[in-house]
Scaffold this active site. Structure first.
Site, PDB file in Angstrom:
ATOM      1  N   ALA A 194       4.483   4.011   2.998  1.00 29.87           N
ATOM      2  CA  ALA A 194       4.032   2.764   2.381  1.00 29.87           C
ATOM      3  C   ALA A 194       4.132   1.647   3.412  1.00 29.87           C
ATOM      4  CB  ALA A 194       4.895   2.409   1.177  1.00 29.87           C
ATOM      5  N   LYS A 195       3.514   0.541   3.137  1.00 31.58           N
ATOM      6  CA  LYS A 195       3.709  -0.668   3.945  1.00 31.58           C
ATOM      7  C   LYS A 195       3.320  -1.863   3.099  1.00 31.58           C
ATOM      8  CE  LYS A 195       4.967  -1.443   8.254  1.00 31.58           C
ATOM      9  NZ  LYS A 195       5.796  -0.530   9.078  1.00 31.58           N
ATOM     10  N   GLY A 196       3.933  -3.003   3.416  1.00 27.01           N
ATOM     11  CA  GLY A 196       3.589  -4.230   2.718  1.00 27.01           C
ATOM     12  C   GLY A 196       3.495  -5.361   3.707  1.00 27.01           C
TER      13      GLY A 196
ATOM     14  N   VAL B 152       0.852  -1.192   0.000  1.00 28.90           N
ATOM     15  CA  VAL B 152       0.000   0.000   0.000  1.00 28.90           C
ATOM     16  C   VAL B 152       0.886   1.239   0.000  1.00 28.90           C
ATOM     17  CG1 VAL B 152      -1.675   1.338   1.352  1.00 28.90           C
ATOM     18  CG2 VAL B 152      -1.915  -1.155   1.203  1.00 28.90           C
TER      19      VAL B 152
END
Ligand code: GLU
Length: 443
Positions: free
Chosen positions: A132-134, A87
């Site tokens: 962001a992050k995943g 994201v």
């Protein structure tokens, strides 16, 4: 190798399809849902800012989200399907930055919330990044090293349209480490045909990682504790500390507190905690943890639960485990003077209200644990210029940057008479909003 069959999500054809429940956990409701909490906190903060309503709406939602399902061949020849996410919350200030987490509890709502927090964290630290992050829904401990490598390379390929040193730069988070970053960097580089070290941070030093990156989050946590103690007129030699989480952040924070002369009287990990009123010997504890896999059972210390650790009488409580640890259930029982949020989102908005009323000093997550992304930034800069700095310089940059942010948050909190978390988010959100207005709305 552990049996992966029972521990990792399996695609079950007889189940009705649902976006989150099928290949992973269903997002929790209410106070336990990290995205609900992140939005509640955001709404509370923007009340204190005079922003255009369209800008507020823009920042409530992630800019883009990618959800992927992909197969991985296991060591026994079985093929298993996994779900992953990446994201991007905001790209206004620069490329997006944020970790990748491997955990069976990953949900899209969690990744959205953490991506939003990364936007605030980077803006607060004045880093030229968006958030962001995943994440992948997987228990990494249930996979062999080779399976983990295959999963990582496939996930990196699936999300590669999001990645790049000028677009999105992942880093380690819960359940991932420097080796995972090395595999992602290698996968991306193989597809490009040349090495791109700046596509990930938190890599091993041998392939362009920065000195001091592994310890940076824990070290930064203690930089902020040191500043908080100064403001409160407390001397480290007379300060007692309890640390929830004895992983990369908590263990380093505990050692750095000890180096400054503080007494670390309790620590815990996911299996439970230990307490020794006259202080723990951290070197022996690290050996014990390595040998037995847990802190519990450490000779000479009393075993306690994680809940007991959180409510111990101590000066500083470092929460360095995971989200939603301090909730409306236990916030009124916290007896620490200072809470240092080494984890992301460890305190729910309901608990925050209770702690603020009780005048407990909180060093909020986006400030307290920003040491990690700050040294990630230094790593990225070093990779881009192919020129590497000594450890002393890294640690000094980190200390200067996080101390400046700490002082800004305190000054904002005092002048607006708001709690530290609101002050930190006010500074961050105002900076992003200013950038949106200066750049203008396209087209
Ligand atoms: N995962 C870390 C965090 O939550 C580090 C992110 C980064 O270095 O990009 O801040």
């Amino acid at each position: 190798m552990a049996d992966t069959k029972d521990r990792n999500p399996v695609h079950q054809c007889n189940k009705p399809y649902s976006i989150s429940g099928d290949l992973g956990a269903v997002p929790p409701e209410g106070e336990q849902n990290p995205y609900v909490n992140a939005l509640a906190q955001f709404d509370k903060t923007v009340e204190h800012l005079n922003l255009k309503s369209g800008v507020v709406d823009t920042l409530r939602y992630p800019k883009r989200e990618l959800s992927v399902t992909f197969p991985v061949e296991l060591a026994n020849g079985d093929i298993r399907i996994f779900r992953g996410y990446r994201v991007h919350h905001s790209t206004v200030l620069g490329p997006t930055k944020g970790g990748i987490r491997y955990s069976p509890n990953v949900t899209l709502d969690e990744i959205r919330a953490l991506a939003m927090l990364m936007s605030w964290k980077c803006a607060l630290m004045n880093l030229p990044y968006g958030g962001a992050k995943g994440g992948v829904v997987v228990d990494p401990k249930a996979l062999s090293r080779r399976e983990l490598e295959r999963l990582t390379r496939r996930y990196a390929t699936e999300i590669s349209l999001m990645l790049g040193p000028e677009s999105d730069i992942p880093a380690p988070d819960m359940g991932t480490d420097s080796q995972v970053m090395a595999w992602i960097m290698d996968t991306y580089s193989m597809h490009k045909g040349y090495s791109v070290p700046a596509v990930t941070t938190g890599k091993p030093v041998e392939i362009g990682g920065s000195l001091g990156r592994t310890e940076a989050t824990g070290r930064g946590v203690v930089n902020t504790i040191e500043q908080a103690l100064k403001r409160m007129g407390m001397v480290p030699q007379r300060v007692s500390v309890a640390v929830q989480g004895f992983g990369n952040v908590g263990a380093v924070a505990a050692s750095c507190c000890r180096e400054l002369g503080m007494k670390v009287l309790a620590v815990s990990d996911s299996t439970g905690g230990i307490l020794k009123e006259d202080g723990l010997d951290l070197d022996s504890l690290k050996i014990h943890k390595k040998e037995s896999g847990q802190v519990s059972g450490f000779p000479g210390a009393e075993n306690i639960t994680n809940d007991e650790l959180l409510t111990l009488k101590c000066d500083v409580l470092v929460v360095a485990a995971m989200e939603n640890q301090i909730t409306s259930r236990n916030a009124d029982k916290i007896r620490a003077t200072i809470i240092a949020e080494g984890a992301n989102g460890p305190t729910t908005p309901e608990a925050d209200e209770i702690l603020n009323d009780r005048k407990v000093m909180t060093i909020p997550d986006i400030l307290c644990n920003a040491g990690g992304v700050t040294v990630s930034y230094l790593e990225w800069v070093q990779d881009l210029q192919s020129f590497y700095w000594p450890l002393e310089q890294i640690n000094l940059h980190l200390k200067n940057l996080i101390t400046a942010a700490f002082n800004n948050v305190m000054a904002c909190g005092e002048s607006h008479r708001v709690p530290n978390r609101v002050a930190a988010q006010m500074l961050a959100i105002q900076r992003i909003s200013d950038a949106i207005m200066i750049r203008g709305i396209y087209p």
